[in-house]
Motif scaffolding. Structure first.
Motif: not given
Length: 209
Positions: A134-140, A145-156, A158-164
């Motif tokens: 899960p710690g690899d880039p883009g795995m969510g 948080t590292v380059p290659g990671d993706c995030v989504y908006t949980e609420r105004h 606040v964002v959390k990681e998501a699998a790219c």
């Protein structure tokens, strides 16, 4: 790991994973913990003066009972290895390697006899011996948080990681393309600034189409 919006005894072990925040620059901080207990031995880091007998760098742990007991790395029970081992609280302490999958937090233990028998508070940066990572880039996931990671908006705010690749429960909205020293170092097309810590504390993220 959670990012906040800015103008971002026994050996008691806690496994930390993650969540994040948005708007301007965000500070990283992981939430959620699994607590386990592990007895015996002392721990050490290079130059610390303590004897390295429990979860030193290069040691391995299992996932059975007792939870996260130290095991031989060549055994079938081995599930994760220690990438780095530090003393003191993780907040303000050395940053774990970017390939870290999860962090074990170890509470202080006073054996009541000698300094070499006592164990100070600390944490171990862990890497799974087998996928998933899960710690690899883009795995969510993972504690960083590292380059290659993706995030989504949980609420105004606040964002959390998501699998790219969209394989997780949430669709990714932003990708962290690079980590730089300050917001001014991000490219003009940056849509989101994320405080990721380390020597390059600001992540420059762009919105995914």
């Amino acid at each position: 790991m959670r990012h906040r919006a800015l103008p971002k005894a026994l050996f008691a072990l806690a496994v930390l994973y993650g969540s994040y925040a948005l708007t301007g620059c965000q500070a990283a901080g992981r939430t959620g913990a699994e607590t386990v207990a592990q007895g015996g031995g002392s721990v050490a880091d290079a130059g610390s003066g303590y004897v390295a007998t429990f979860l030193g760098r290069g040691a391995c742990t299992g996932r059975g009972r007792p939870a996260f007991a130290e095991v031989d790395c060549g055994s079938e029970q081995a599930a994760a290895s220690v990438l780095a081992r530090y003393y003191g609280p993780r907040t303000g302490g050395p940053r774990c390697p970017e390939s870290t999958d999860f962090v074990l937090h170890i509470t202080a233990v006073d054996a009541g006899t000698s300094e070499s028998d006592s164990v100070p508070e600390g944490y171990a940066c862990m890497r799974n011996l087998r996928p998933p990572h899960p710690g690899d880039p883009g795995m969510g996931g993972g504690p960083l948080t590292v380059p290659g990671d993706c995030v989504y908006t949980e609420r105004h705010g606040v964002v959390k990681e998501a699998a790219c690749d969209g394989s997780g429960p949430h669709e990714p909205e932003f990708r962290v393309d690079r980590a730089v020293g300050s917001r001014e170092d991000c490219p003009p097309a940056t849509d989101l600034y994320v405080q990721v810590g380390g020597g390059a504390p600001v992540g420059c993220a762009r919105r995914l189409s």
